[in-house]
Write a protein that holds these residues in place. Structure first.
Motif, PDB file in Angstrom:
ATOM      1  N   ILE A   1      -3.178 -11.171   1.861  1.00 59.25           N
ATOM      2  CA  ILE A   1      -3.962 -11.827   0.807  1.00 59.25           C
ATOM      3  C   ILE A   1      -5.171 -10.978   0.443  1.00 59.25           C
ATOM      4  CG2 ILE A   1      -5.415 -13.817   0.271  1.00 59.25           C
ATOM      5  CD1 ILE A   1      -3.548 -15.523   1.967  1.00 59.25           C
ATOM      6  N   THR A   2      -5.925 -10.564   1.442  1.00 56.08           N
ATOM      7  CA  THR A   2      -7.161  -9.825   1.191  1.00 56.08           C
ATOM      8  C   THR A   2      -6.896  -8.503   0.490  1.00 56.08           C
ATOM      9  OG1 THR A   2      -8.155 -10.823   3.157  1.00 56.08           O
ATOM     10  CG2 THR A   2      -9.209  -8.843   2.299  1.00 56.08           C
ATOM     11  N   ALA A   3      -5.876  -7.778   0.929  1.00 59.77           N
ATOM     12  CA  ALA A   3      -5.614  -6.442   0.394  1.00 59.77           C
ATOM     13  C   ALA A   3      -5.055  -6.470  -1.019  1.00 59.77           C
ATOM     14  CB  ALA A   3      -4.653  -5.698   1.315  1.00 59.77           C
ATOM     15  N   LEU A   4      -4.357  -7.557  -1.408  1.00 59.03           N
ATOM     16  CA  LEU A   4      -3.590  -7.520  -2.652  1.00 59.03           C
ATOM     17  C   LEU A   4      -4.029  -8.530  -3.705  1.00 59.03           C
ATOM     18  CD1 LEU A   4      -0.097  -7.086  -0.959  1.00 59.03           C
ATOM     19  CD2 LEU A   4      -1.371  -5.342  -2.219  1.00 59.03           C
ATOM     20  N   ILE A   5      -5.014  -9.370  -3.404  1.00 57.51           N
ATOM     21  CA  ILE A   5      -5.329 -10.465  -4.320  1.00 57.51           C
ATOM     22  C   ILE A   5      -5.867  -9.965  -5.667  1.00 57.51           C
ATOM     23  CG2 ILE A   5      -7.698 -10.855  -3.478  1.00 57.51           C
ATOM     24  CD1 ILE A   5      -7.027 -13.894  -3.725  1.00 57.51           C
TER      25      ILE A   5
ATOM     26  N   GLY B   1      -5.062   2.875  -8.082  1.00 56.79           N
ATOM     27  CA  GLY B   1      -6.155   1.964  -7.734  1.00 56.79           C
ATOM     28  C   GLY B   1      -5.700   0.864  -6.801  1.00 56.79           C
ATOM     29  N   THR B   2      -4.482   0.374  -7.018  1.00 57.95           N
ATOM     30  CA  THR B   2      -3.941  -0.669  -6.151  1.00 57.95           C
ATOM     31  C   THR B   2      -3.820  -0.190  -4.710  1.00 57.95           C
ATOM     32  OG1 THR B   2      -2.715  -1.739  -7.942  1.00 57.95           O
ATOM     33  CG2 THR B   2      -1.887  -2.080  -5.708  1.00 57.95           C
ATOM     34  N   VAL B   3      -3.261   1.018  -4.528  1.00 61.41           N
ATOM     35  CA  VAL B   3      -3.074   1.560  -3.177  1.00 61.41           C
ATOM     36  C   VAL B   3      -4.424   1.818  -2.513  1.00 61.41           C
ATOM     37  CG1 VAL B   3      -2.203   3.525  -1.856  1.00 61.41           C
ATOM     38  CG2 VAL B   3      -0.822   2.546  -3.697  1.00 61.41           C
ATOM     39  N   LEU B   4      -5.356   2.433  -3.259  1.00 61.65           N
ATOM     40  CA  LEU B   4      -6.671   2.733  -2.687  1.00 61.65           C
ATOM     41  C   LEU B   4      -7.408   1.454  -2.291  1.00 61.65           C
ATOM     42  CD1 LEU B   4      -7.952   5.630  -5.003  1.00 61.65           C
ATOM     43  CD2 LEU B   4      -7.393   5.787  -2.564  1.00 61.65           C
ATOM     44  N   LEU B   5      -7.373   0.449  -3.170  1.00 62.11           N
ATOM     45  CA  LEU B   5      -8.085  -0.797  -2.873  1.00 62.11           C
ATOM     46  C   LEU B   5      -7.426  -1.530  -1.706  1.00 62.11           C
ATOM     47  CD1 LEU B   5     -10.374  -2.703  -3.651  1.00 62.11           C
ATOM     48  CD2 LEU B   5      -8.798  -3.859  -5.209  1.00 62.11           C
ATOM     49  N   ALA B   6      -6.094  -1.561  -1.667  1.00 59.45           N
ATOM     50  CA  ALA B   6      -5.398  -2.244  -0.575  1.00 59.45           C
ATOM     51  C   ALA B   6      -5.725  -1.596   0.771  1.00 59.45           C
ATOM     52  CB  ALA B   6      -3.896  -2.232  -0.819  1.00 59.45           C
ATOM     53  N   LEU B   7      -5.701  -0.277   0.819  1.00 56.40           N
ATOM     54  CA  LEU B   7      -6.011   0.424   2.075  1.00 56.40           C
ATOM     55  C   LEU B   7      -7.470   0.210   2.480  1.00 56.40           C
ATOM     56  CD1 LEU B   7      -4.086   3.796   1.538  1.00 56.40           C
ATOM     57  CD2 LEU B   7      -3.458   1.889   3.038  1.00 56.40           C
ATOM     58  N   THR B   8      -8.367   0.232   1.490  1.00 51.61           N
ATOM     59  CA  THR B   8      -9.790   0.024   1.764  1.00 51.61           C
ATOM     60  C   THR B   8     -10.042  -1.361   2.339  1.00 51.61           C
ATOM     61  OG1 THR B   8     -10.451   1.552   0.009  1.00 51.61           O
ATOM     62  CG2 THR B   8     -12.082  -0.088   0.705  1.00 51.61           C
ATOM     63  N   LEU B   9      -9.471  -2.375   1.696  1.00 54.82           N
ATOM     64  CA  LEU B   9      -9.695  -3.747   2.141  1.00 54.82           C
ATOM     65  C   LEU B   9      -9.017  -4.018   3.481  1.00 54.82           C
ATOM     66  CD1 LEU B   9      -9.268  -5.570  -1.288  1.00 54.82           C
ATOM     67  CD2 LEU B   9     -11.392  -5.157  -0.048  1.00 54.82           C
ATOM     68  N   ALA B  10      -7.830  -3.441   3.679  1.00 59.26           N
ATOM     69  CA  ALA B  10      -7.154  -3.619   4.972  1.00 59.26           C
ATOM     70  C   ALA B  10      -7.969  -2.984   6.094  1.00 59.26           C
ATOM     71  CB  ALA B  10      -5.755  -3.012   4.913  1.00 59.26           C
ATOM     72  N   ALA B  11      -8.534  -1.787   5.831  1.00 56.54           N
ATOM     73  CA  ALA B  11      -9.354  -1.120   6.851  1.00 56.54           C
ATOM     74  C   ALA B  11     -10.584  -1.959   7.182  1.00 56.54           C
ATOM     75  CB  ALA B  11      -9.769   0.272   6.366  1.00 56.54           C
ATOM     76  N   TYR B  12     -11.235  -2.512   6.153  1.00 51.36           N
ATOM     77  CA  TYR B  12     -12.429  -3.330   6.396  1.00 51.36           C
ATOM     78  C   TYR B  12     -12.071  -4.603   7.168  1.00 51.36           C
ATOM     79  CZ  TYR B  12     -16.607  -6.101   5.675  1.00 51.36           C
ATOM     80  OH  TYR B  12     -17.727  -6.872   5.882  1.00 51.36           O
TER      81      TYR B  12
ATOM     82  N   ALA C   1     -14.427   3.616  13.210  1.00 56.92           N
ATOM     83  CA  ALA C   1     -13.545   4.492  12.439  1.00 56.92           C
ATOM     84  C   ALA C   1     -12.947   3.755  11.241  1.00 56.92           C
ATOM     85  CB  ALA C   1     -12.438   5.040  13.341  1.00 56.92           C
ATOM     86  N   LEU C   2     -12.508   2.522  11.473  1.00 57.94           N
ATOM     87  CA  LEU C   2     -11.948   1.729  10.370  1.00 57.94           C
ATOM     88  C   LEU C   2     -12.995   1.428   9.308  1.00 57.94           C
ATOM     89  CD1 LEU C   2      -9.735  -0.736  12.438  1.00 57.94           C
ATOM     90  CD2 LEU C   2      -8.896   0.908  10.755  1.00 57.94           C
ATOM     91  N   LEU C   3     -14.212   1.133   9.755  1.00 56.56           N
ATOM     92  CA  LEU C   3     -15.285   0.867   8.797  1.00 56.56           C
ATOM     93  C   LEU C   3     -15.599   2.119   7.986  1.00 56.56           C
ATOM     94  CD1 LEU C   3     -16.986  -1.546   7.994  1.00 56.56           C
ATOM     95  CD2 LEU C   3     -18.726  -0.817   9.612  1.00 56.56           C
ATOM     96  N   GLY C   4     -15.590   3.296   8.642  1.00 58.05           N
ATOM     97  CA  GLY C   4     -15.794   4.545   7.921  1.00 58.05           C
ATOM     98  C   GLY C   4     -14.705   4.789   6.896  1.00 58.05           C
ATOM     99  N   MET C   5     -13.440   4.466   7.259  1.00 56.20           N
ATOM    100  CA  MET C   5     -12.338   4.592   6.315  1.00 56.20           C
ATOM    101  C   MET C   5     -12.525   3.665   5.120  1.00 56.20           C
ATOM    102  SD  MET C   5      -9.116   4.790   8.956  1.00 56.20           S
ATOM    103  CE  MET C   5      -7.941   4.483   7.626  1.00 56.20           C
ATOM    104  N   ALA C   6     -13.042   2.459   5.378  1.00 55.73           N
ATOM    105  CA  ALA C   6     -13.268   1.510   4.296  1.00 55.73           C
ATOM    106  C   ALA C   6     -14.342   2.021   3.333  1.00 55.73           C
ATOM    107  CB  ALA C   6     -13.675   0.152   4.866  1.00 55.73           C
ATOM    108  N   VAL C   7     -15.417   2.592   3.870  1.00 52.79           N
ATOM    109  CA  VAL C   7     -16.486   3.138   3.016  1.00 52.79           C
ATOM    110  C   VAL C   7     -15.957   4.303   2.183  1.00 52.79           C
ATOM    111  CG1 VAL C   7     -18.706   4.343   3.032  1.00 52.79           C
ATOM    112  CG2 VAL C   7     -18.336   2.390   4.551  1.00 52.79           C
ATOM    113  N   LEU C   8     -15.213   5.202   2.824  1.00 51.12           N
ATOM    114  CA  LEU C   8     -14.622   6.332   2.101  1.00 51.12           C
ATOM    115  C   LEU C   8     -13.649   5.846   1.032  1.00 51.12           C
ATOM    116  CD1 LEU C   8     -14.098   9.371   1.740  1.00 51.12           C
ATOM    117  CD2 LEU C   8     -12.377   9.199   3.555  1.00 51.12           C
ATOM    118  N   GLY C   9     -12.817   4.876   1.392  1.00 45.65           N
ATOM    119  CA  GLY C   9     -11.858   4.333   0.432  1.00 45.65           C
ATOM    120  C   GLY C   9     -12.533   3.688  -0.759  1.00 45.65           C
TER     121      GLY C   9
END
Length: 477
Positions: A66-70, A215-226, A243-251
């Motif tokens: 839900i979070t990654a794809l809404i 944009g969909t892939v980048l946002l989904a990966l960012t939100l999943a990491a967060y 590490a996951l939080l850093g990935m979310a910031v980069l994403g």
């Protein structure tokens, strides 16, 4: 001579009622599917001979999807047509529920729950977006209040309904019920929702109004990491979380960069500078963070500080959802009568009083004080939600309703996820130990006071954001 009702007007009224009923059922299902699965975790652990952290993925996979794809499914609805996508989402939800019901192994059950979460993301994003297509503008607040009520009913109903079904028919029955209700909602959506057309995005021509896959892939990966950073290894924010939080910031940085470069982005960067939407998203996240504190801190306080049994803890915790279910529609009607902007401020003020009461009254009056504070806090939350959703969706063009509703729902989900980790950490800090289950009652009571004092501060910050947003609007008028 008595007036004769216009048959066409009667048919329109029936269609609007049916449309709102189908949207309400979709909203109820998305929240019911979360809470009904929570109660099954001990049974699933036994059935699959799996550890409790392993079966927690049955819930986590659903929430992550839900979070990654809404946001992405909201945008897709704008492009291909909201009824088409909502019916498809309900069909996916129903099929995934059936797959979960017959899953022979835990990994297959988790995969089915992820697919179910994708269907739920469609339902959550598009039910709010559809309100503008089915309800007169002067009744938007009432419709938003009804959807809030249905979400609260789903949350409140899940544990009791799940417990009865598991005791009577086994754990597979909870997914079969979801499948049956999903099929009913799908048929209602096909029958009553207006077919409409694919949304027209004013910022893009027909030729370049394409779905933004990058944009969909980048946002989904960012939100999943967060989301994973906030939920994994709860209570111990270690190297993996960092590490996951850093990935979310980069994403997030890559996502915003990519969105500024294409003609038809998933989310226009300008949306986050909108004088109505930007403050509303921030307030929504803060308020959801605060509400999550009641679910994180409440059970420990009631059991450890007040010494209540598990049954009594469950009964006291049900007060909030029950009050939400009772006052949601009333809150929506108040918004229609007094206006969204004023009721955003009123809802936040009531929430601030409720948080202050949670910091003070339980220590003075025990269970009665806790219940009284919840009865103050919860109507404030419902009033804020109805007013905030109405304010955000009131003047959104048809071509942006889906993505705006998705972003609004996302801010709520991120607040809930953040609240789980952040307010839990605040509570543990105030108690003085991570082993809260073994802490002294006095320490837990002190942690309760401190946590809800912090929560009151967060609501005051939301009030300041609302005031600043109102001031900007007056200056630009």
């Amino acid at each position: 001579m008595a007036d004769i009702a216009d048959p066409r007007a009667v048919e329109v009224s029936r269609s609007a009622t049916g449309a709102l009923a189908s949207l309400s059922l979709a909203m109820l299902l998305s929240s019911l599917s979360t809470s009904i699965a929570n109660v099954a975790l001990p049974t699933l652990s036994e059935a699959f001979s799996a550890s409790f952290p392993a079966v927690q993925w049955v819930v986590l996979a659903y929430l992550l999807a839900i979070t990654a794809l809404i946001v992405s499914v909201g945008r897709l609805g704008d492009l291909v047509g909201r009824r088409l996508l909502l019916v498809a989402g309900l069909a996916l939800f129903s099929a995934a529920s059936l797959a979960a019901a017959v899953a022979p192994t835990l990994p297959l059950l988790i995969a089915a729950r992820a697919a179910q979460g994708l269907g739920a993301a469609v339902m959550m994003a598009l039910t709010i977006a559809f309100v503008g297509d089915t309800v007169a503008k002067e009744r938007t607040g009432s419709a938003m209040g009804l959807l809030g009520t249905m979400s609260a009913i789903g949350t409140a109903l899940g544990p009791s309904l799940g417990g009865v079904l598991i005791a009577s028919f086994g754990w597979r029955s909870i997914f079969l019920v979801n499948a049956a209700l999903g099929i009913a909602a799908m048929l209602a959506a096909r029958r009553f929702l207006p077919p409409g057309e694919a949304g027209q995005d004013r910022g893009a021509t027909r030729e370049n109004a394409r779905f933004d896959m990058l944009g969909t892939v980048l946002l989904a990966l960012t939100l999943a990491a967060y989301a994973l950073a906030m939920t994994l290894a709860r209570g111990r924010f270690g190297g993996l979380n960092v590490a996951l939080l850093g990935m979310a910031v980069l994403g997030a940085g890559l996502f915003l960069h990519a969105e500024g470069k294409i003609a038809s982005p998933l989310v226009k960067p300008a949306l986050f500078r909108d004088p109505v939407l930007a403050p509303s998203l921030a307030m929504n996240a803060l308020v959801s963070t605060v509400m999550m504190a009641t679910l994180v801190v409440g059970p420990f306080f009631l059991s450890r500080a007040l010494g209540l049994s598990e049954a009594l803890v469950g009964a006291v915790l049900s007060i909030g959802p029950v009050v939400s279910a009772l006052c949601g529609v009333v809150a929506g009607r108040i918004v229609d009568r007094w206006g969204a902007s004023a009721m955003v401020a009123a809802g936040l003020a009531l929430m601030a009083v409720g948080c202050a009461a949670l910091a003070v009254l339980p220590a003075l009056c025990g269970v009665a004080g806790y219940a009284a504070a919840i009865v103050i806090l919860t109507p404030g939350y419902q009033l804020f939600q109805a007013a905030n959703n109405t304010a955000v969706t009131a003047d959104v063009g048809k071509g942006q309703r889906g993505v705006v509703s998705g972003v609004l729902s996302l801010s709520r989900n991120l607040g809930l996820i953040t609240g789980t980790a952040a307010m839990g950490a605040v509570f543990a800090f105030a108690v003085g130990t991570k082993d809260i289950a073994g802490a002294a009652p006095e320490a837990v009571a002190g942690g309760m006071r401190f946590t809800f004092a912090v929560a009151a501060g967060l609501v005051v910050a939301a009030v300041a954001i609302a005031a600043a947003g109102g001031l900007r609007k007056r200056r630009s008028a």
